[in-house]
Design an enzyme around this catalytic site. Structure first.
Site, mmCIF file in Angstrom:
data_model
loop_
_atom_site.group_PDB
_atom_site.id
_atom_site.type_symbol
_atom_site.label_atom_id
_atom_site.label_comp_id
_atom_site.label_asym_id
_atom_site.label_seq_id
_atom_site.Cartn_x
_atom_site.Cartn_y
_atom_site.Cartn_z
ATOM 1 N N ASP A 36 -64.079 11.554 4.372
ATOM 2 C CA ASP A 36 -63.007 10.805 5.009
ATOM 3 C C ASP A 36 -63.504 9.049 4.659
ATOM 4 O O ASP A 36 -64.654 8.855 4.526
ATOM 5 C CB ASP A 36 -63.096 10.763 6.363
ATOM 6 C CG ASP A 36 -61.793 10.521 7.004
ATOM 7 O OD1 ASP A 36 -60.885 11.414 7.565
ATOM 8 O OD2 ASP A 36 -61.728 9.293 7.121
ATOM 9 N N ASP A 62 -63.779 7.454 -0.300
ATOM 10 C CA ASP A 62 -62.295 6.706 -0.226
ATOM 11 C C ASP A 62 -61.684 7.603 -1.335
ATOM 12 O O ASP A 62 -62.075 7.371 -2.560
ATOM 13 C CB ASP A 62 -62.681 5.455 -0.519
ATOM 14 C CG ASP A 62 -61.141 4.728 -0.990
ATOM 15 O OD1 ASP A 62 -60.020 5.504 -0.776
ATOM 16 O OD2 ASP A 62 -61.148 3.455 -0.894
ATOM 17 N N ASN A 89 -55.957 16.149 1.196
ATOM 18 C CA ASN A 89 -55.189 16.122 2.576
ATOM 19 C C ASN A 89 -55.070 14.637 3.002
ATOM 20 O O ASN A 89 -54.347 14.264 3.519
ATOM 21 C CB ASN A 89 -55.866 16.862 3.670
ATOM 22 C CG ASN A 89 -55.369 16.284 5.177
ATOM 23 O OD1 ASN A 89 -54.180 16.828 5.562
ATOM 24 N ND2 ASN A 89 -56.438 15.925 5.732
ATOM 25 N N TYR A 155 -44.065 6.328 1.029
ATOM 26 C CA TYR A 155 -44.745 7.654 1.447
ATOM 27 C C TYR A 155 -43.807 8.762 0.891
ATOM 28 O O TYR A 155 -44.398 9.813 0.188
ATOM 29 C CB TYR A 155 -44.884 7.709 2.830
ATOM 30 C CG TYR A 155 -45.387 9.016 3.618
ATOM 31 C CD1 TYR A 155 -46.624 9.134 3.745
ATOM 32 C CD2 TYR A 155 -44.347 9.997 4.017
ATOM 33 C CE1 TYR A 155 -47.178 10.247 4.146
ATOM 34 C CE2 TYR A 155 -44.941 11.285 4.500
ATOM 35 C CZ TYR A 155 -46.258 11.383 4.451
ATOM 36 O OH TYR A 155 -46.833 12.394 5.079
ATOM 37 N N LYS A 159 -45.302 11.633 -1.781
ATOM 38 C CA LYS A 159 -45.221 12.945 -1.505
ATOM 39 C C LYS A 159 -44.381 13.868 -2.668
ATOM 40 O O LYS A 159 -44.498 15.002 -2.904
ATOM 41 C CB LYS A 159 -44.607 13.637 0.045
ATOM 42 C CG LYS A 159 -45.580 13.048 0.990
ATOM 43 C CD LYS A 159 -47.233 13.280 0.822
ATOM 44 C CE LYS A 159 -48.019 12.871 1.848
ATOM 45 N NZ LYS A 159 -49.526 13.561 1.707
HETATM 46 N N1 LIG Z 1 -48.785 14.635 10.928
HETATM 47 C C1 LIG Z 1 -47.550 14.754 10.362
HETATM 48 O O1 LIG Z 1 -46.527 14.728 10.747
HETATM 49 C C2 LIG Z 1 -47.389 15.127 8.853
HETATM 50 C C3 LIG Z 1 -46.328 15.751 8.343
HETATM 51 C C4 LIG Z 1 -46.297 15.896 6.799
HETATM 52 C C5 LIG Z 1 -47.384 15.688 6.054
HETATM 53 N N2 LIG Z 1 -48.684 15.021 6.568
HETATM 54 C C6 LIG Z 1 -49.713 14.951 5.688
HETATM 55 O O2 LIG Z 1 -50.806 15.604 6.124
HETATM 56 C C7 LIG Z 1 -52.102 14.964 5.905
HETATM 57 C C8 LIG Z 1 -52.771 14.783 7.103
HETATM 58 O O3 LIG Z 1 -52.079 14.087 8.045
HETATM 59 P P1 LIG Z 1 -52.644 13.739 9.641
HETATM 60 O O4 LIG Z 1 -51.411 13.757 10.491
HETATM 61 O O5 LIG Z 1 -53.647 14.733 9.830
HETATM 62 O O6 LIG Z 1 -52.984 12.274 9.339
HETATM 63 P P2 LIG Z 1 -54.143 11.273 10.287
HETATM 64 O O7 LIG Z 1 -53.872 9.923 9.924
HETATM 65 O O8 LIG Z 1 -54.289 11.804 11.475
HETATM 66 O O9 LIG Z 1 -55.524 11.591 9.358
HETATM 67 C C9 LIG Z 1 -55.536 11.278 7.950
HETATM 68 C C10 LIG Z 1 -57.230 10.954 7.839
HETATM 69 O O10 LIG Z 1 -57.100 10.552 6.331
HETATM 70 C C11 LIG Z 1 -58.359 9.431 6.366
HETATM 71 N N3 LIG Z 1 -57.885 8.821 4.983
HETATM 72 C C12 LIG Z 1 -56.963 7.837 5.194
HETATM 73 N N4 LIG Z 1 -57.215 7.164 3.975
HETATM 74 C C13 LIG Z 1 -58.193 7.635 3.194
HETATM 75 C C14 LIG Z 1 -58.718 7.560 2.028
HETATM 76 N N5 LIG Z 1 -58.441 6.532 1.208
HETATM 77 N N6 LIG Z 1 -59.902 8.463 1.705
HETATM 78 C C15 LIG Z 1 -60.285 9.313 2.401
HETATM 79 N N7 LIG Z 1 -59.611 9.375 3.697
HETATM 80 C C16 LIG Z 1 -58.739 8.562 4.212
HETATM 81 C C17 LIG Z 1 -58.159 8.810 7.704
HETATM 82 O O11 LIG Z 1 -59.316 8.097 7.935
HETATM 83 C C18 LIG Z 1 -57.863 9.986 8.505
HETATM 84 O O12 LIG Z 1 -59.063 10.511 9.103
HETATM 85 C C19 LIG Z 1 -51.563 13.400 5.152
HETATM 86 O O13 LIG Z 1 -51.507 13.563 3.892
HETATM 87 C C20 LIG Z 1 -50.079 13.359 5.750
HETATM 88 O O14 LIG Z 1 -49.370 12.786 4.904
HETATM 89 C C21 LIG Z 1 -48.629 14.845 7.806
#
Ligand SMILES: NC(=O)c1ccc[n+]([C@@H]2O[C@H](COP(=O)([O-])OP(=O)(O)OC[C@H]3O[C@@H](n4cnc5c(N)ncnc54)[C@H](O)[C@@H]3O)[C@@H](O)[C@H]2O)c1
Length: 248
Positions: A36, A62, A89, A155, A159
């Site tokens: 992360d 990152d 992810n 976004y 995706k």
């Molecule tokens: N929550 C939803 O409703 C949802 C729906 C569809 C898809 N997603 C996708 O699922 C994945 C996870 O989502 P989530 O809801 O757990 O998000 P979240 O924001 O709770 O967690 C995302 C994590 O990614 C880390 N992160 C951000 N930028 C980064 C980088 N440059 N390098 C490494 N780590 C990084 C953040 O620090 C965080 O810990 C994402 O790709 C998101 O687009 C989420």
């Protein structure tokens, strides 16, 4: 312990879905490298899983940085001798409409959400090819299929790119025993979904078949399924995990 002896790498693992994926894969026996950009959070999350008896390690990464990605993949291979499962992810979702997005923000979303996935896949492929085995799982979104329900055109574009990239890569590496699949989650109850008001989330719930938001564990089960050795005939697929909001 179906994943015993396997090494997994999960990005965005400090919280939300990435944390749930790490817990699930580790509880099935994998050694998990939790990556992360927020080093403090992922270190604390990993320490908690270690306390529960799971085999995980934290790394500050990152995903948009080529050097960071290469370093953590090299570390995983150095420490365990292999890399079997990758869950791309990490993602960001700034809630902006098109008129509010400048070029820097557009590039940043694409850099994290798309370039990060490319860098990770490219870095693990030599190891997976030499093992003749790999499971790559890219976390996309329902927004990549239907354009998204809550603005953020950068976004949605990112995706959609993940879905096409997943299929392209699946064709290229299948003969090496590597599968590449995507998951398209609907709205899942994490910090990302909490950016939206409760009323807006209720609209989404009303539209769903199962009448609730998803839980990170709902998606973690799908990840574990695709990560399994027995899922070797599934590739280039996008698995909806959305409670029935989009059926295609
Ligand atoms: N929550 C939803 O409703 C949802 C729906 C569809 C898809 N997603 C996708 O699922 C994945 C996870 O989502 P989530 O809801 O757990 O998000 P979240 O924001 O709770 O967690 C995302 C994590 O990614 C880390 N992160 C951000 N930028 C980064 C980088 N440059 N390098 C490494 N780590 C990084 C953040 O620090 C965080 O810990 C994402 O790709 C998101 O687009 C989420």
């Amino acid at each position: 312990m179906t994943l015993k002896g396997k090494t997994a790498l999960v990005t965005g693992a400090g919280r939300g879905m990435g944390l749930a994926f790490s817990r699930e894969l580790a509880s099935r026996g994998a050694t998990v490298f939790m990556c992360d950009v927020d080093g403090g959070t992922v270190a604390a999350a990993a320490a908690e899983l270690v306390e529960q008896g799971l085999t995980v390690a934290a790394a500050t990464v990152d995903v948009s940085s080529e050097a960071d990605v290469r370093t953590v993949v090299a570390r995983a291979v150095r420490e365990t001798g292999r890399i079997d499962i990758v869950v791309s992810n990490a993602g960001i979702h700034p809630l902006k409409g098109i008129d509010e997005i400048d070029v820097a923000e557009w590039d940043q979303v694409l850099a994290v959400n798309v370039r990060g996935c490319f860098l990770l896949c490219r870095a693990v492929l030599p190891h997976m090819r030499s093992q003749k085995y790999g499971r790559i799982i890219n976390i996309a979104s329902e927004a990549g299929k239907n354009g998204g329900t809550i603005c953020a055109p950068h976004y949605a574009a990112s995706k959609g790119a993940i879905l096409a990239f997943t299929r392209n890569l699946a064709r290229a590496v299948g003969a090496d025993g590597i599968t590449v699949n995507a998951i398209a989650p609907g709205r899942i109850a994490t910090a990302m979904a909490a950016q939206v008001s409760a009323e807006e989330n209720q609209v989404y719930i009303d539209k769903s078949s199962v009448k609730r938001l998803g839980d990170p564990t709902d998606v973690a089960n799908a990840v574990a399924f695709l990560a399994d050795e027995k899922s070797g005939f599934i590739t280039g697929e996008t698995l909806n995990v959305n409670g029935g909001t989009l059926m295609d």
